[in-house]
Design an enzyme around this catalytic site. Structure first.
Site, PDB file in Angstrom:
ATOM      1  N   HIS A   1     135.319  -8.240  26.964  1.00 57.75           N
ATOM      2  CA  HIS A   1     134.012  -7.575  26.976  1.00 57.75           C
ATOM      3  C   HIS A   1     133.410  -7.593  25.581  1.00 57.75           C
ATOM      4  CE1 HIS A   1     130.895  -5.095  28.661  1.00 57.75           C
ATOM      5  NE2 HIS A   1     131.059  -4.188  27.707  1.00 57.75           N
TER       6      HIS A   1
ATOM      7  N   HIS B   1     125.201  -2.925  25.851  1.00 47.02           N
ATOM      8  CA  HIS B   1     125.974  -3.938  26.572  1.00 47.02           C
ATOM      9  C   HIS B   1     125.608  -3.938  28.048  1.00 47.02           C
ATOM     10  CE1 HIS B   1     129.327  -1.009  27.994  1.00 47.02           C
ATOM     11  NE2 HIS B   1     128.309  -0.299  27.554  1.00 47.02           N
TER      12      HIS B   1
ATOM     13  N   CYS C   1     128.009  -9.376  30.042  1.00 46.77           N
ATOM     14  CA  CYS C   1     128.066  -8.900  28.654  1.00 46.77           C
ATOM     15  C   CYS C   1     127.809 -10.006  27.631  1.00 46.77           C
ATOM     16  CB  CYS C   1     129.381  -8.190  28.382  1.00 46.77           C
ATOM     17  SG  CYS C   1     130.862  -9.209  28.589  1.00 46.77           S
TER      18      CYS C   1
END
Length: 172
Positions: free
Chosen positions: A131, A143, A80
């Site tokens: 994240h 993402h 990510c």
């Protein structure tokens, strides 16, 4: 098979063509309007394409690239924070590589003030930020979710992400 540098060149050419198309085909701003200067120092086009929009387009070009922990290129895959730092780097902005460092830096942005290219942070594991995604618009973001999925678009309205949302940062 294309090598990494050829992919980078093609990516830049596609982005340049996209920007040219937007300038010539989508302009609705009168010629006498003031020019907007983006943080890269170049003049924004008359369609008001922002640096954030271009960052989003850079990320969208990576759709379908596999997840790879520690990955930060289309050749090796992305995690990510690697997708975020790669998309920014392609557009002349250096941001930290790790999710936690990205969350600690940048300008805090309220959720109701989000714009294309802002980074969104989530707590998906443990007690801290774990994240990151890149905001697109209309509560959507792109993402690299996890090792079972490729780079994709999701919604902030998804219950999973809504419950885990921590905040947003801007870097320009």
């Amino acid at each position: 098979m294309l090598n990494y540098h050829q992919v980078q060149l093609i990516t830049r050419l596609v982005l340049a063509c996209l920007a040219l198309f937007l300038v010539t085909a989508c302009s609705t701003v009168p010629n006498n309007s003031p020019a907007t200067v983006m943080s890269t120092g170049s003049q924004a086009n008359k369609a008001n394409v922002t640096l954030g929009d271009v960052i989003v387009q850079s990320a969208k070009l990576q759709m379908g690239v596999p997840y790879k922990f520690g990955g930060n290129s289309p050749k090796e895959g992305f995690d990510c924070s690697g997708l975020a730092s790669y998309s920014y780097r392609l557009n002349g902005i250096s941001i930290p590589r790790s999710t936690s460092d990205q969350f600690k830096s940048g300008q805090h942005i309220d959720r109701n003030q989000l714009s294309a290219g802002d980074l969104l942070f989530f707590r998906t594991m443990g007690q801290s930020v774990s994240h990151v995604g890149i905001y697109i618009d209309n509560d959507t973001f792109i993402h690299a979710p996890n090792s079972r999925k490729n780079v994709q678009i999701d919604s902030l309205d998804n219950t999973y992400y809504k419950k885990r949302y921590l905040g947003a940062r801007r870097y320009w």
